[in-house]
Design an enzyme around this catalytic site. Structure first.
Site, short mmCIF file in Angstrom:
data_model
loop_
_atom_site.label_atom_id
_atom_site.label_comp_id
_atom_site.label_asym_id
_atom_site.label_seq_id
_atom_site.Cartn_x
_atom_site.Cartn_y
_atom_site.Cartn_z
N HIS A 162 0.82 -1.20 0.00
CA HIS A 162 0.00 0.00 0.00
C HIS A 162 0.86 1.26 0.00
CE1 HIS A 162 -3.30 -2.71 1.08
NE2 HIS A 162 -4.11 -1.73 0.75
N LYS A 166 -0.84 4.90 4.53
CA LYS A 166 -1.77 3.97 5.19
C LYS A 166 -1.28 3.71 6.61
CE LYS A 166 -4.08 -0.50 4.70
NZ LYS A 166 -5.40 0.09 5.02
#
EC number: 1.17.1.8
Length: 273
Positions: A162, A166
């Site tokens: 990600h 995040k």
């Protein structure tokens, strides 16, 4: 003619919040009635102007409870879509349920105890609640393919990648994938050797049924997952790549439409498809 579904977006100026605002504005059966964001510099500004759509006559506010109270007075059953932060999501959902506003939760980071408590709270209130770690239809298909493959493989690991903003790791999607495989009732990855990590965490986190999950956070990524199966002489890799957050919007709108028909909490997009 049916009235459109009133929707509040919490985390409206974030990446997912902005996409959700655009999707709601483009849909005929939903209408934006509230936009919530914490940043002081956007308070009172029209959310349509902020996301590049032009005026929507919906000013940004940081007053969650005030907005939930207003939404609860709408003619149609209201929905709040939450893309905020793991630190506040539990309280956000409890407040929404208390006001009778149906939560659609895209924020990950809720632990099992919190999910259970929210499920009980929603059940007692007879309020539908959807907690969905990933709104992508393609990701649901990957999970289903992984379930089929796991019947034939005893060794599997999950890699999730990600963007570097995040906050939680591993991702809710990776945890959900591991949980779905674990529900088959088999223990994966029987040990071949006695492992020793010379650097703690080198082999990743150990999830349910001994399924390891590895997390990568880098700028340039959005959201990606690999489920890697191994057997003597072969490797099977299932991979899903999110190239643009617009891919989540069909799932978000589906959840908004479905949550009003529910009582209690449901976890995962696969449960409403």
């Amino acid at each position: 003619m049916a009235h459109p579904i009133p929707v509040v977006v919490n985390g409206a100026t974030g990446k997912m919040g902005r996409e959700t605002i655009k999707a709601i504005a483009a849909a005929d059966d939903v209408t934006l009635v509230g936009a919530i964001a914490r940043s002081a510099d956007v308070q009172g500004q029209d959310i349509g102007e902020i996301v590049g759509l032009g005026p929507l006559e919906v000013p940004v506010t940081n007053d969650l409870e005030g907005m939930l109270c207003l939404a609860s007075q709408e003619r149609e059953v209201p929905v709040v879509v939450d893309f905020t932060h793991p630190d506040c999501i539990y309280d956000n959902v409890r407040k929404a349920i208390a006001y009778g506003v149906r939560p659609v939760v895209g924020t990950t980071g809720l632990n099992n105890e919190q999910l259970q408590e929210l499920a009980e709270f929603a059940e007692k209130a007879s309020v539908g609640c959807l907690v969905i770690p990933n709104f992508s239809i393609g990701m649901v298909l990957l999970m289903q393919a992984a379930i089929q493959a796991s019947r034939f493989y005893d060794h599997v690991e999950i890699l999730e990648l990600h963007h570097d903003q995040k906050a939680d790791a591993p991702s809710g999607t990776a945890i959900k994938t591991a949980q779905m495989l674990a529900e088959l009732g088999k223990t994966f990855n029987p040990p071949k050797v006695t492992e020793k990590e010379t650097m703690p965490g080198a082999r990743g986190a150990v999830g349910p049924e001994n399924i390891r999950i590895h997390s990568v956070r880098l700028p340039g990524l959005i959201a990606h997952e690999e489920v890697i199966f191994g057997a003597p002489g072969e490797i099977l890799t299932l991979r899903h790549d999110t190239m643009d957050r617009s891919c989540y919007m069909p799932g978000v709108l589906l959840a908004v439409r479905k949550v009003r028909q529910l009582t209690g909490l449901i976890y995962g997009l696969d449960r409403i498809l």
